[in-house]
Enzyme design. Sequence first.
Site, short mmCIF file in Angstrom:
data_model
loop_
_atom_site.label_atom_id
_atom_site.label_comp_id
_atom_site.label_asym_id
_atom_site.label_seq_id
_atom_site.Cartn_x
_atom_site.Cartn_y
_atom_site.Cartn_z
N TYR A 286 0.79 -1.15 -0.05
CA TYR A 286 0.02 -0.12 -0.06
C TYR A 286 0.92 1.18 -0.01
O TYR A 286 0.71 2.15 -0.68
CB TYR A 286 -0.87 -0.07 1.36
CG TYR A 286 -2.02 1.13 1.50
CD1 TYR A 286 -2.93 1.23 0.43
CD2 TYR A 286 -1.60 2.03 2.30
CE1 TYR A 286 -3.77 2.18 0.91
CE2 TYR A 286 -2.38 3.01 2.65
CZ TYR A 286 -3.57 3.27 1.75
OH TYR A 286 -4.40 4.31 2.03
N ASP B 193 2.06 -6.55 15.39
CA ASP B 193 2.13 -5.19 15.93
C ASP B 193 2.42 -3.99 15.05
O ASP B 193 1.53 -2.99 14.91
CB ASP B 193 3.16 -4.72 17.07
CG ASP B 193 2.87 -5.41 18.35
OD1 ASP B 193 1.87 -5.55 18.57
OD2 ASP B 193 3.93 -5.29 19.22
O1 GFB Z 1 -5.22 0.07 12.56
P1 GFB Z 1 -4.21 -1.29 12.09
O2 GFB Z 1 -4.93 -2.50 11.61
O3 GFB Z 1 -3.18 -0.89 11.11
O4 GFB Z 1 -3.49 -1.60 13.48
P2 GFB Z 1 -1.64 0.10 11.16
C1 GFB Z 1 -2.84 -0.92 14.41
C2 GFB Z 1 -2.54 -1.65 15.44
O5 GFB Z 1 -3.47 -2.19 16.17
C3 GFB Z 1 -1.55 -2.75 15.46
C4 GFB Z 1 -3.30 -3.44 16.81
O6 GFB Z 1 -0.49 -2.85 16.45
C5 GFB Z 1 -2.71 -3.91 15.41
O7 GFB Z 1 -1.96 -5.05 16.06
N1 GFB Z 1 -4.65 -4.16 16.97
C6 GFB Z 1 -5.05 -4.18 18.12
C7 GFB Z 1 -5.65 -4.13 16.06
N2 GFB Z 1 -6.24 -5.12 17.90
C8 GFB Z 1 -6.63 -4.92 16.51
C9 GFB Z 1 -7.72 -5.40 15.96
O8 GFB Z 1 -8.83 -5.89 16.26
N3 GFB Z 1 -7.89 -4.90 14.33
C10 GFB Z 1 -6.93 -4.33 13.95
N4 GFB Z 1 -6.86 -4.06 12.62
N5 GFB Z 1 -5.82 -3.92 14.51
C11 GFB Z 1 -2.40 0.77 8.83
C12 GFB Z 1 -2.03 0.23 7.25
O9 GFB Z 1 -1.26 0.34 9.60
O10 GFB Z 1 -2.51 1.96 9.05
C13 GFB Z 1 -2.57 0.65 6.45
O11 GFB Z 1 -2.01 -1.23 7.29
C14 GFB Z 1 -2.93 2.20 6.51
O12 GFB Z 1 -1.76 0.60 5.28
C15 GFB Z 1 -3.21 2.65 7.94
O13 GFB Z 1 -1.73 3.09 6.39
C16 GFB Z 1 -3.55 3.88 8.34
O14 GFB Z 1 -1.70 1.45 12.01
O15 GFB Z 1 -0.50 -0.76 11.88
#
Ligand code: GFB
Length: 325
Positions: free
Chosen positions: A143, A276
């Site tokens: 991405y 993470d």
């Molecule tokens: O928001 P998230 O999926 O993406 O995850 P990123 C942020 C953090 O929250 C990680 C934790 O450390 C995850 O392990 N987390 C805890 C969880 N519980 C959960 C859960 O139930 N679901 C999810 N999804 N995470 C994204 C990028 O990165 O940021 C995209 O992958 C984009 O490309 C976006 O740039 C803004 O913050 O790590």
Amino acid sequence: MQANLPYALRNKRVWVAGHRGLVGAALVRRLAAEQCEVLTVGRTECDLRRAVAVEAWMDANRPQAVFVAAARVGGIYANDSRPADFLYDNLMIAANVIEAARRTGVEKLLFLGSTCIYPRLAKQPMNENALLTGPLEPTNQWYALAKIAGIKLVQAYRRQHGCDFISAMPTNLYGPGDNFDLRSSHVLPALIAKTHDAVACGAKTVEVWGSGRPLREFLHVDDCADALVHLMKTYSSEDIVNVGSGQEISIADLAALVCRVAGFRGALVFDPSKPDGTPRKLVDVARLTALGWRPRIALEDGIAQTYRWYAEHRLSARKRHLEAV
Ligand code: GFB
């Protein structure tokens, strides 16, 4: 290039590409106050991954200003498990819309990137100059690379063709209309959905992925849309601009905050088998602040509002997501 600033949106034909997404929908809401004509088009009528379709639609509809809010987006798991979709779709959307905008003489275009374009271990808070100074975070490199290509297209079209195109880098966004599907969502909608469901069925625990230690910055999508309209009107440069709140919180504290908003009194259970991702992701918002913009929605208020929205719309939100996949 010489740009006419401020750029007036009044009476303009303004295309919000990606109007069904979190940011696109917020832009449509925000633009209602600008006395402009908002143009939108659905995926079945114009697939933005197909150059011919984009050129035909833009030829027929002649927008004067464009917000490129269309993208294949998702949380850490979706990014990591569907690398081809995240790279191909986002490359094509950026290239097709930017090239068609040049061909049809669009006056102003704002391309949306993401703060994951910065190196995984960039100095915090991350300044715009950190771009391409180190390796990317592996979970979302696909991405990030597509978004970096979009930024470079904007810069190249300014230099070679004199197009008034700009790029903004929003931090992690949240708000009403987000994707609450647990496999593909970002952390905040996932925590809201899990906690709401735990309260509803009397569960004693809520699962949180990873260690809870990563730090993230969050911005309500209505604040983001307001910042993007501000940039469209007041900014013209090939330098990218970060859009954030300037404040960070650990994932564990975020989960505790969601529990407080929801009135959930059970325990958080961390799942270390989940990634993470980037350890810390806070942007330097000095450039945006110098342009006279500040966020208005405090994190706890924004979470409470989004929680209420989810409670009221969760069945239709899930159906809408299934239709979009
Ligand atoms: O928001 P998230 O999926 O993406 O995850 P990123 C942020 C953090 O929250 C990680 C934790 O450390 C995850 O392990 N987390 C805890 C969880 N519980 C959960 C859960 O139930 N679901 C999810 N999804 N995470 C994204 C990028 O990165 O940021 C995209 O992958 C984009 O490309 C976006 O740039 C803004 O913050 O790590």
